[in-house]
Design a protein around this motif. Structure first.
Motif, mmCIF file in Angstrom:
data_model
loop_
_atom_site.group_PDB
_atom_site.id
_atom_site.type_symbol
_atom_site.label_atom_id
_atom_site.label_comp_id
_atom_site.label_asym_id
_atom_site.label_seq_id
_atom_site.Cartn_x
_atom_site.Cartn_y
_atom_site.Cartn_z
ATOM 1 N N LEU A 1 -71.939 106.892 -8.870
ATOM 2 C CA LEU A 1 -70.841 106.376 -8.048
ATOM 3 C C LEU A 1 -70.000 107.509 -7.480
ATOM 4 O O LEU A 1 -69.584 107.474 -6.319
ATOM 5 C CB LEU A 1 -69.963 105.439 -8.882
ATOM 6 C CG LEU A 1 -70.337 103.959 -8.909
ATOM 7 C CD1 LEU A 1 -69.382 103.202 -9.808
ATOM 8 C CD2 LEU A 1 -70.327 103.370 -7.498
ATOM 9 N N GLN B 1 -67.257 101.723 -5.711
ATOM 10 C CA GLN B 1 -67.715 100.755 -6.711
ATOM 11 C C GLN B 1 -67.819 99.353 -6.105
ATOM 12 O O GLN B 1 -68.804 98.636 -6.341
ATOM 13 C CB GLN B 1 -66.762 100.748 -7.899
ATOM 14 C CG GLN B 1 -67.206 99.855 -9.037
ATOM 15 C CD GLN B 1 -66.262 99.935 -10.219
ATOM 16 O OE1 GLN B 1 -65.047 100.091 -10.044
ATOM 17 N NE2 GLN B 1 -66.798 99.844 -11.425
ATOM 18 N N HIS C 1 -71.355 97.441 -5.489
ATOM 19 C CA HIS C 1 -71.543 96.142 -6.135
ATOM 20 C C HIS C 1 -71.979 95.094 -5.112
ATOM 21 O O HIS C 1 -72.921 94.311 -5.361
ATOM 22 C CB HIS C 1 -70.245 95.695 -6.808
ATOM 23 C CG HIS C 1 -70.315 94.298 -7.361
ATOM 24 N ND1 HIS C 1 -70.970 93.988 -8.528
ATOM 25 C CD2 HIS C 1 -69.828 93.112 -6.871
ATOM 26 C CE1 HIS C 1 -70.887 92.689 -8.752
ATOM 27 N NE2 HIS C 1 -70.195 92.136 -7.768
#
Length: 269
Positions: free
Chosen positions: A48, A63, A67
């Motif tokens: 990340l 993030q 996702h």
């Protein structure tokens, strides 16, 4: 070598800054594409933090975007848990681009016949400013893994197809592309001096094809011929490549220049 051949001139990092004054530009979509672009030059899964650094966003934003892209099938976890990789849904868009591109559709059957006749590597590339991007690759038995992949790209200024394309542009456009190119040599034989490159472009303009010797890969000889788009401007090129261990340059040109030129005319018709 691989670093230079993957995607020269295609870095999209920080693209948000170029569009801040565009009222229709959706920054969240731009950031998501910057996240996907983080993998362009990667040789391994990215964390990340690495994705955030490449996309020039904070880790929290990375993030959330990662996702979302995972839920949609565009990013996946590496099987060893070491980071993230592109996922299979990206290939759906590659297919859409290739099947809907009229030049790729017209060229494919001609290139298949050319490959059967020459028994050497035949490629179709598309012009993208400082680089040409391979849209079809019909390799010989000697090719490496990277040399077989659609989407692989090489610099316009030093590739046979790229110089053939440059030969169909105005001199001011040629100078602009040469000046903006990262002319770090890919091999000891890559020509990087602007005046020398211009001479090779002029030679291609006179002959109707461009010839390169070991400028992309050591031991490789390649001929390129430009392909026009609907507006008459060069949209891509055919590359035909062989090995200098098999061919003398003059014999390679005598054997293949007429064939690749005829194939280009067939595609244009």
């Amino acid at each position: 070598m691989v670093r230079s051949l993957l995607r020269p001139g295609s870095d999209t990092t920080g693209s948000q800054k170029e569009h801040l004054e565009d009222p229709l530009f959706t920054r969240s979509i731009g950031r998501a594409l910057d996240v996907l672009s983080a993998f362009h030059k990667s040789e391994q899964p990215l964390s990340l933090s690495e994705i955030a650094q490449s996309a020039q966003i904070d880790r929290s934003a990375a993030q959330r975007i990662v996702h979302t892209l995972r839920r949609l099938g565009y990013i996946r976890r590496d099987e060893h848990g070491r980071g993230f990789l592109p996922d299979i849904r990206i290939l759906d868009h590659t297919l859409d681009y290739l099947r809907l591109n009229p030049l790729v559709r017209r060229a494919t059957p001609v290139l298949l016949e050319l490959r059967r006749n020459v028994r050497e590597r035949v490629d179709l590339s598309l012009f993208d400013d400082l680089r040409v991007v391979y849209a079809a690759r019909m390799q010989s038995k000697r090719e490496t893994f990277h040399a077989t992949l659609v989407g692989h790209s090489v610099p316009t200024y030093c590739s046979s197809g790229g110089r053939a394309i440059l030969s169909q542009l105005e001199s001011s456009e040629v100078d602009d592309i040469i000046d903006r190119s990262d002319r770090t040599p890919l091999t000891p034989r890559t020509l990087t001096e602007p005046a020398t490159i211009r001479d090779k472009v002029a030679e291609a303009r006179d002959k109707g094809y461009a010839l390169t010797l070991e400028e992309i890969l050591i031991g490789e000889i390649a001929i390129g011929v430009a392909l026009p788009g609907p507006d008459g401007k060069p949209a891509g090129a055919i590359h035909l490549a062989g090995s200098l261990s098999d061919w003398k340059p003059e014999d390679f040109v005598t054997r293949f220049a007429p064939l690749i030129s005829e194939a280009a005319m067939d595609i244009t018709r």
